[in-house]
Motif scaffolding. Structure first.
Motif, short mmCIF file in Angstrom:
data_model
loop_
_atom_site.label_atom_id
_atom_site.label_comp_id
_atom_site.label_asym_id
_atom_site.label_seq_id
_atom_site.Cartn_x
_atom_site.Cartn_y
_atom_site.Cartn_z
N PRO A 227 0.84 -1.19 0.00
CA PRO A 227 0.00 0.00 0.00
C PRO A 227 0.88 1.25 0.00
N LYS A 228 0.41 2.33 -0.66
CA LYS A 228 1.25 3.53 -0.74
C LYS A 228 1.24 4.33 0.57
N ALA A 229 0.14 4.31 1.30
CA ALA A 229 0.13 4.99 2.60
C ALA A 229 0.86 4.10 3.60
N PRO A 230 1.97 4.59 4.18
CA PRO A 230 2.75 3.72 5.06
C PRO A 230 1.90 3.06 6.14
N GLY A 231 0.91 3.78 6.66
CA GLY A 231 0.11 3.24 7.76
C GLY A 231 -0.75 2.05 7.36
N MET A 232 -1.05 1.92 6.07
CA MET A 232 -1.97 0.87 5.65
C MET A 232 -1.31 -0.50 5.62
N LYS A 233 0.02 -0.54 5.77
CA LYS A 233 0.66 -1.87 5.73
C LYS A 233 0.65 -2.53 7.11
N TYR A 234 0.39 -1.76 8.15
CA TYR A 234 0.39 -2.35 9.49
C TYR A 234 -0.94 -3.05 9.76
N ARG A 235 -0.85 -4.14 10.57
CA ARG A 235 -2.09 -4.82 10.96
C ARG A 235 -2.70 -4.07 12.13
N HIS A 236 -3.60 -3.16 11.81
CA HIS A 236 -4.27 -2.35 12.85
C HIS A 236 -5.34 -3.15 13.57
N TYR A 237 -5.83 -2.59 14.62
CA TYR A 237 -7.11 -2.99 15.22
C TYR A 237 -7.27 -4.48 15.43
N ALA A 238 -6.20 -5.18 15.70
CA ALA A 238 -6.35 -6.61 15.89
C ALA A 238 -7.00 -6.87 17.24
N PRO A 239 -8.21 -7.44 17.28
CA PRO A 239 -8.81 -7.77 18.58
C PRO A 239 -8.03 -8.92 19.24
N ARG A 240 -8.21 -9.10 20.55
CA ARG A 240 -7.47 -10.15 21.26
C ARG A 240 -7.84 -11.54 20.77
N ALA A 241 -9.15 -11.77 20.57
CA ALA A 241 -9.60 -13.08 20.06
C ALA A 241 -9.46 -13.09 18.54
N PRO A 242 -9.15 -14.25 17.96
CA PRO A 242 -9.09 -14.31 16.49
C PRO A 242 -10.44 -13.95 15.88
N LEU A 243 -10.40 -13.20 14.79
CA LEU A 243 -11.63 -12.73 14.14
C LEU A 243 -11.71 -13.31 12.73
N PHE A 244 -12.87 -13.87 12.40
CA PHE A 244 -13.11 -14.40 11.05
C PHE A 244 -14.32 -13.68 10.45
N ILE A 245 -14.22 -13.32 9.18
CA ILE A 245 -15.36 -12.75 8.47
C ILE A 245 -16.03 -13.88 7.70
N VAL A 246 -17.35 -14.03 7.86
CA VAL A 246 -18.07 -15.10 7.15
C VAL A 246 -18.89 -14.44 6.05
N GLU A 247 -18.61 -14.84 4.81
CA GLU A 247 -19.18 -14.19 3.63
C GLU A 247 -20.07 -15.15 2.85
N GLY A 248 -21.14 -14.63 2.31
CA GLY A 248 -22.02 -15.47 1.48
C GLY A 248 -23.45 -14.95 1.59
N SER A 249 -24.43 -15.75 1.15
CA SER A 249 -25.82 -15.30 1.24
C SER A 249 -26.20 -15.24 2.73
N ARG A 250 -27.20 -14.43 3.02
CA ARG A 250 -27.62 -14.21 4.41
C ARG A 250 -27.92 -15.54 5.12
N GLU A 251 -28.65 -16.39 4.42
CA GLU A 251 -29.07 -17.67 5.02
C GLU A 251 -27.87 -18.57 5.31
N HIS A 252 -26.95 -18.66 4.35
CA HIS A 252 -25.76 -19.49 4.52
C HIS A 252 -24.86 -18.97 5.64
N VAL A 253 -24.74 -17.65 5.72
CA VAL A 253 -23.89 -17.05 6.75
C VAL A 253 -24.44 -17.37 8.14
N VAL A 254 -25.75 -17.21 8.31
CA VAL A 254 -26.38 -17.49 9.60
C VAL A 254 -26.16 -18.95 9.99
#
Ligand code: AMP
Ligand code: MG
Length: 348
Positions: A227-254
């Motif tokens: 990334p050209k903005a130096p700050g965008m290469k850092y892993r920001h905002y990492a919560p303490r617990a591992p975080l996963f994003i679940v993607e797909g149709s609403r029904e499948h995600v639920v």
């Protein structure tokens, strides 16, 4: 150091602004509300003052600061060249959540720009911020007022969690209205390039400029494209617990998140779930937090960092989040969420 908390939730109080301005003029640090997130301010033209920001946040010294101004004329002293695009964007979006990268003048120390010959400039739309900038000499360097690596603060209480005892003053203007950092657009290279997505979308920039590209480093899978903005290469905002994003149709995600949460409970853990208002009641066996409504995307932006902070306070073993590809701010919301998740996505 004692950190003074000045209550301005009912509006700007000039006695407090004068004290805060004097702190900035003498090289100190004042956190203040903007419409995006709370900023940690110092006199941008004083290298020792800027250096204090890096120390207070634990921020890598190659990650430059945004200089905040309160009127268009102020831009002349800190830049050597003002391209026509800058005036067009200023007329359309300033004061507001847009930062422009321009060539810097000698007035701006390298301590503020992380050694770069360019400077990031923004005119915020918040009465307290504007009054403070004017009282503090007109040029206030301000990154988000969190410890590096934590979610950006959207209330004065978040700032106090990270900065109490470390900075001189916090101006409390209540919760911010947008909740995600400004859009950054680079105007130094011909075609305007978005270095960080925000409330001002690519479409909105294109309507004013004709063209605006997204920095390839933001989305590329190729690790050699940075990334050209130096700050965008850092892993920001990492919560303490591992975080996963679940993607797909609403029904499948639920269905998928419910299965993952049940398995987590079975194993003696507790899953946290980040859900929209529309689906919050579809989950069981988990600590569910509603982030906002898909019909009002600003409510999602406003609560993202707060929810990440809340989960850090709780004993969850893992966090699963729905995906929020909303029309205007989706790119910004998903950019921050993907960084918080370290790009861990489950597609269903
Ligand atoms: P923050 O204010 O903490 O949200 O971070 C400011 C962001 O602006 C970081 O991602 C910086 O890398 C970026 N930034 C500031 N100045 C420049 C610049 N001159 N060129 C490119 N990116 C910049
Ligand atoms: Mg930040």
């Amino acid at each position: 150091m004692k950190t003074v908390l000045e209550d301005m939730r009912d509006g700007v109080r000039m006695d407090g602004i004068r004290r805060a301005g004097d702190i900035l003029l003498s090289g100190g640090l004042v956190a203040f509300p903007t419409e995006t997130v709370y900023g940690l301010g110092a006199n941008a033209l004083n290298p020792e003052a800027s250096a204090k920001i890096y120390r207070a946040k634990g921020r890598p010294s190659d990650n430059p600061l945004i200089v905040h101004i309160a009127d268009w004329e102020a831009i002349e002293r800190i830049t050597v060249e003002i391209p026509p695009e800058a005036k067009l964007l200023s007329d359309a979006f300033w004061p507001g959540p847009l930062t422009m990268i321009l060539r810097k003048s000698a007035a701006v120390p390298y301590a503020t720009t992380g050694g770069l010959d360019t400077v990031a400039v923004r005119m915020p739309d918040n009465e307290i911020a504007r009054a403070l900038i004017l009282a503090g000499g007109g040029y206030v360097a301000a990154p988000s007022a969190n410890t590096s690596g934590r979610p950006s603060p959207t209330t004065a209480q978040h700032v106090m969690e990270d900065m109490d005892g470390v900075i001189d003053m916090v101006l409390d203007g209540g919760p911010v209205s947008i909740g995600l950092e400004s859009t950054i657009v680079d105007l130094t290279e011909g075609t305007p390039v978005i270095l960080r997505p925000g409330y001002i979308s690519q479409d909105m920039l294109r309507q004013v400029l004709g063209t605006a590209e997204m920095d390839r480093g933001l989305t590329s899978e190729d690790p050699s494209v940075h990334p050209k903005a130096p700050g965008m290469k850092y892993r920001h905002y990492a919560p303490r617990a591992p975080l996963f994003i679940v993607e797909g149709s609403r029904e499948h995600v639920v269905t998928k998140i419910n299965a993952l949460a049940a398995a987590q409970k079975e194993a003696g853990g507790l899953a946290g779930v980040i859900a929209a208002d529309e689906t919050r009641d579809c989950y069981a066996n988990a600590a569910v937090k509603s982030i906002g409504s898909r019909d009002q995307e600003l409510t999602i932006a406003q609560h993202l960092y707060e929810i990440l902070r809340e989960f850090d306070e709780m004993d969850v073993s893992v966090i699963y989040s729905e995906s929020f590809e909303t029309p205007q701010m989706g790119a910004a919301i998903m950019n921050r969420l993907m960084k918080a998740a370290g790009h861990q996505v489950i597609t269903v």
